[in-house]
Design a protein around this motif. Structure first.
Motif, PDB file in Angstrom:
ATOM      1  N   TYR A   1       3.686  13.044   3.959  1.00 32.91           N
ATOM      2  CA  TYR A   1       5.068  12.578   4.165  1.00 32.91           C
ATOM      3  C   TYR A   1       6.041  13.577   3.521  1.00 32.91           C
ATOM      4  O   TYR A   1       7.036  14.001   4.119  1.00 32.91           O
ATOM      5  CB  TYR A   1       5.190  11.192   3.529  1.00 32.91           C
ATOM      6  CG  TYR A   1       6.424  10.372   3.826  1.00 32.91           C
ATOM      7  CD1 TYR A   1       7.387  10.765   4.752  1.00 32.91           C
ATOM      8  CD2 TYR A   1       6.616   9.152   3.159  1.00 32.91           C
ATOM      9  CE1 TYR A   1       8.504   9.980   5.000  1.00 32.91           C
ATOM     10  CE2 TYR A   1       7.732   8.357   3.410  1.00 32.91           C
ATOM     11  CZ  TYR A   1       8.675   8.779   4.324  1.00 32.91           C
ATOM     12  OH  TYR A   1       9.778   8.001   4.559  1.00 32.91           O
ATOM     13  N   GLY A   2       5.714  14.004   2.315  1.00 37.13           N
ATOM     14  CA  GLY A   2       6.550  14.981   1.607  1.00 37.13           C
ATOM     15  C   GLY A   2       6.591  16.324   2.328  1.00 37.13           C
ATOM     16  O   GLY A   2       7.650  16.964   2.408  1.00 37.13           O
TER      17      GLY A   2
ATOM     18  N   PHE B   1       2.713   2.462   5.824  1.00 34.53           N
ATOM     19  CA  PHE B   1       3.203   3.398   4.817  1.00 34.53           C
ATOM     20  C   PHE B   1       2.524   4.740   5.031  1.00 34.53           C
ATOM     21  O   PHE B   1       1.307   4.806   5.208  1.00 34.53           O
ATOM     22  CB  PHE B   1       2.930   2.876   3.400  1.00 34.53           C
ATOM     23  CG  PHE B   1       3.792   1.705   3.041  1.00 34.53           C
ATOM     24  CD1 PHE B   1       5.128   1.879   2.719  1.00 34.53           C
ATOM     25  CD2 PHE B   1       3.273   0.424   3.066  1.00 34.53           C
ATOM     26  CE1 PHE B   1       5.939   0.802   2.415  1.00 34.53           C
ATOM     27  CE2 PHE B   1       4.077  -0.668   2.761  1.00 34.53           C
ATOM     28  CZ  PHE B   1       5.413  -0.477   2.430  1.00 34.53           C
ATOM     29  N   LEU B   2       3.316   5.802   4.991  1.00 35.58           N
ATOM     30  CA  LEU B   2       2.754   7.137   5.180  1.00 35.58           C
ATOM     31  C   LEU B   2       2.186   7.630   3.854  1.00 35.58           C
ATOM     32  O   LEU B   2       2.821   7.449   2.804  1.00 35.58           O
ATOM     33  CB  LEU B   2       3.840   8.103   5.650  1.00 35.58           C
ATOM     34  CG  LEU B   2       4.505   7.768   6.983  1.00 35.58           C
ATOM     35  CD1 LEU B   2       5.612   8.778   7.300  1.00 35.58           C
ATOM     36  CD2 LEU B   2       3.462   7.762   8.105  1.00 35.58           C
ATOM     37  N   PRO B   3       1.032   8.289   3.882  1.00 37.23           N
ATOM     38  CA  PRO B   3       0.509   8.883   2.647  1.00 37.23           C
ATOM     39  C   PRO B   3       1.535   9.882   2.089  1.00 37.23           C
ATOM     40  O   PRO B   3       2.133  10.663   2.844  1.00 37.23           O
ATOM     41  CB  PRO B   3      -0.772   9.585   3.094  1.00 37.23           C
ATOM     42  CG  PRO B   3      -1.127   8.988   4.400  1.00 37.23           C
ATOM     43  CD  PRO B   3       0.151   8.516   5.024  1.00 37.23           C
TER      44      PRO B   3
ATOM     45  N   ASP C   1       0.835  -1.212   0.000  1.00 36.45           N
ATOM     46  CA  ASP C   1       0.000   0.000   0.000  1.00 36.45           C
ATOM     47  C   ASP C   1       0.866   1.258   0.000  1.00 36.45           C
ATOM     48  O   ASP C   1       0.880   2.041   0.964  1.00 36.45           O
ATOM     49  CB  ASP C   1      -0.916  -0.024   1.235  1.00 36.45           C
ATOM     50  CG  ASP C   1      -1.748   1.239   1.343  1.00 36.45           C
ATOM     51  OD1 ASP C   1      -2.220   1.719   0.298  1.00 36.45           O
ATOM     52  OD2 ASP C   1      -1.884   1.763   2.469  1.00 36.45           O
ATOM     53  N   VAL C   2       1.589   1.496  -1.088  1.00 35.88           N
ATOM     54  CA  VAL C   2       2.568   2.587  -1.117  1.00 35.88           C
ATOM     55  C   VAL C   2       1.940   3.985  -1.186  1.00 35.88           C
ATOM     56  O   VAL C   2       2.630   4.979  -0.983  1.00 35.88           O
ATOM     57  CB  VAL C   2       3.585   2.390  -2.268  1.00 35.88           C
ATOM     58  CG1 VAL C   2       4.499   1.215  -1.951  1.00 35.88           C
ATOM     59  CG2 VAL C   2       2.881   2.183  -3.607  1.00 35.88           C
ATOM     60  N   ASP C   3       0.638   4.046  -1.444  1.00 39.65           N
ATOM     61  CA  ASP C   3      -0.062   5.329  -1.366  1.00 39.65           C
ATOM     62  C   ASP C   3      -0.417   5.659   0.089  1.00 39.65           C
ATOM     63  O   ASP C   3      -0.732   6.797   0.411  1.00 39.65           O
ATOM     64  CB  ASP C   3      -1.370   5.263  -2.184  1.00 39.65           C
ATOM     65  CG  ASP C   3      -1.353   6.213  -3.369  1.00 39.65           C
ATOM     66  OD1 ASP C   3      -0.473   7.092  -3.417  1.00 39.65           O
ATOM     67  OD2 ASP C   3      -2.236   6.080  -4.242  1.00 39.65           O
ATOM     68  N   GLY C   4      -0.413   4.620   0.936  1.00 39.23           N
ATOM     69  CA  GLY C   4      -0.719   4.823   2.354  1.00 39.23           C
ATOM     70  C   GLY C   4      -2.180   5.113   2.645  1.00 39.23           C
ATOM     71  O   GLY C   4      -2.505   5.703   3.671  1.00 39.23           O
ATOM     72  N   PHE C   5      -3.076   4.680   1.735  1.00 37.83           N
ATOM     73  CA  PHE C   5      -4.497   4.983   1.910  1.00 37.83           C
ATOM     74  C   PHE C   5      -5.273   3.842   2.574  1.00 37.83           C
ATOM     75  O   PHE C   5      -6.433   3.998   2.946  1.00 37.83           O
ATOM     76  CB  PHE C   5      -5.167   5.287   0.556  1.00 37.83           C
ATOM     77  CG  PHE C   5      -4.655   6.533  -0.126  1.00 37.83           C
ATOM     78  CD1 PHE C   5      -3.906   7.481   0.565  1.00 37.83           C
ATOM     79  CD2 PHE C   5      -4.937   6.768  -1.473  1.00 37.83           C
ATOM     80  CE1 PHE C   5      -3.428   8.624  -0.060  1.00 37.83           C
ATOM     81  CE2 PHE C   5      -4.474   7.916  -2.112  1.00 37.83           C
ATOM     82  CZ  PHE C   5      -3.717   8.847  -1.406  1.00 37.83           C
TER      83      PHE C   5
ATOM     84  N   ILE D   1       5.423  12.741  -5.444  1.00 36.98           N
ATOM     85  CA  ILE D   1       5.921  11.654  -6.301  1.00 36.98           C
ATOM     86  C   ILE D   1       7.186  11.056  -5.707  1.00 36.98           C
ATOM     87  O   ILE D   1       7.385   9.837  -5.703  1.00 36.98           O
ATOM     88  CB  ILE D   1       6.156  12.162  -7.740  1.00 36.98           C
ATOM     89  CG1 ILE D   1       4.830  12.613  -8.345  1.00 36.98           C
ATOM     90  CG2 ILE D   1       6.799  11.071  -8.606  1.00 36.98           C
ATOM     91  CD1 ILE D   1       4.904  13.068  -9.776  1.00 36.98           C
ATOM     92  N   THR D   2       8.037  11.923  -5.158  1.00 39.02           N
ATOM     93  CA  THR D   2       9.279  11.430  -4.546  1.00 39.02           C
ATOM     94  C   THR D   2       8.975  10.456  -3.413  1.00 39.02           C
ATOM     95  O   THR D   2       9.606   9.395  -3.295  1.00 39.02           O
ATOM     96  CB  THR D   2      10.104  12.629  -4.021  1.00 39.02           C
ATOM     97  OG1 THR D   2      10.428  13.448  -5.134  1.00 39.02           O
ATOM     98  CG2 THR D   2      11.379  12.167  -3.334  1.00 39.02           C
ATOM     99  N   MET D   3       7.991  10.788  -2.583  1.00 33.30           N
ATOM    100  CA  MET D   3       7.702   9.911  -1.443  1.00 33.30           C
ATOM    101  C   MET D   3       7.048   8.601  -1.906  1.00 33.30           C
ATOM    102  O   MET D   3       7.160   7.581  -1.237  1.00 33.30           O
ATOM    103  CB  MET D   3       6.838  10.627  -0.404  1.00 33.30           C
ATOM    104  CG  MET D   3       7.448  11.907   0.164  1.00 33.30           C
ATOM    105  SD  MET D   3       9.258  12.007   0.278  1.00 33.30           S
ATOM    106  CE  MET D   3       9.567  10.874   1.618  1.00 33.30           C
TER     107      MET D   3
END
Ligand code: NAP
Length: 283
Positions: free
Chosen positions: A143-144, A137-139, A118-122, A267-269
């Protein structure tokens, strides 16, 4: 006072170099981090977002696949694709681009994604992890924003942070992250009675509303740090944030621009989370 810019492009470049280095190290162990981006429908804005994400993966050495489907894809078919990606060992992160067509229950699709991918963190598991301080995973957007505050060495302990907006993907997780760093946090929203009275007390303001000029110079305490998450269009059709940049930059100590601020950091995060997912899977 003229505020110092917190340059999201420059910070992204630095962080993406680090992602590329860690990716190379992971590849040497036989694992290439992989992101699957799923796009349903033909929204031009979504098409641009997913293109940028796939390109960012390629630039940092990550593997990515873009799965595009027509707007009439059924919910069942999308759930089946998510399940297949959950079981695909080459894929460490799954991102389903939102919004989805109205006939598909977006929350149901998000909950179908494996929390480990869950790399979107949702996912609700990621939200719960953030709430309790567990590993998830942080949203990417909040996170950014935290990385941007970190980049100027801003110590949040004891500071008053005001977050404008309470969405599940930006406002609420933003508030939790600020709280974790020992800020005293106020969350404002459309029913907040006197927004200006709140923002004038803030050492840090994060605007995540989606309306131009929600934050103007008279609402900002001199020396405050201002993070602008909003993405709007001005009268000339140019991208702009929620903050009246020209005015607020004369009062704030630091400010993020739009474009070139939070957008590239999001996008980086995503890259950072995908790499992290791959590293966890390889551990
Ligand atoms: P959202 O779900 O529409 O939430 C907007 C929030 O703003 C809501 O909580 C709403 O309050 C609040 N609000 C609306 N009008 C307000 C007002 N006049 N005063 C105070 N609060 C008000 O939006 P989102 O998904 O969080 O996104 C917010 C903005 O960030 C959008 O412009 C979006 O495009 C942008 N965004 C940018 C990035 C990026 O990478 N740069 C990423 C994600 C989002 P209620 O809850 O009471 O309705």
């Amino acid at each position: 006072m003229t505020a110092q810019l917190i340059d999201g492009n420059a910070l992204s470049q630095k962080l993406r170099l680090d992602v590329a280095t860690r990716t190379t190290a992971l590849k040497a162990r036989g694992v290439t981090p992989g992101l699957a981006v799923v796009l349903v429908g033909d929204s031009p804005a979504s098409a641009v977002y997913v293109r940028n994400k796939v390109k960012a993966c390629a630039d940092a050495g990550l593997h990515s696949v873009l799965e595009k489907y027509d707007a009439d894809l059924t919910e069942a078919a999308l759930l089946a694709r998510v399940e297949a990606l959950n079981n695909d060992p080459a894929i460490h992160g799954i991102l389903v681009q939102l919004p989805l067509p109205a006939h598909i229950n977006a929350q149901k699709v998000i909950e179908a994604i494996s929390p480990a991918k869950d790399v979107d963190g949702f996912h609700i598991a990621s939200a719960g992890a953030l709430m309790t301080g567990a590993t998830g995973f942080l949203p990417c957007t909040p996170y950014g924003c935290m990385q941007m505050l970190d980049s100027i060495g801003f110590d949040l302990r004891g500071k008053h942070a005001v977050v404008i907006g309470r969405s599940n993907i930006v406002g609420k997780p933003m508030a939790m992250l600020l709280l974790q760093k020992n800020a005293t946090v106020t969350i404002c929203h459309s029913a907040t009675a006197n927004l200006k009275a709140m923002t004038l007390q803030a050492d840090v303001i994060v605007a995540a509303v989606g309306k131009r000029n929600v934050l103007t110079a008279d609402m900002v305490k001199p020396g405050a740090v201002v993070i602008d998450v909003g993405m709007n269009r001005d009268d000339a059709g140019k991208l702009c944030g929620d903050v009246d940049f020209a005015g607020v930059q004369t009062v704030a100590s630091h400010i993020t621009p739009v474009p070139g601020g939070v957008g590239p950091m999001t996008i980086t995060m995503l890259l950072v989370n995908t790499l992290e997912a791959a590293e966890r899977a390889a551990a």
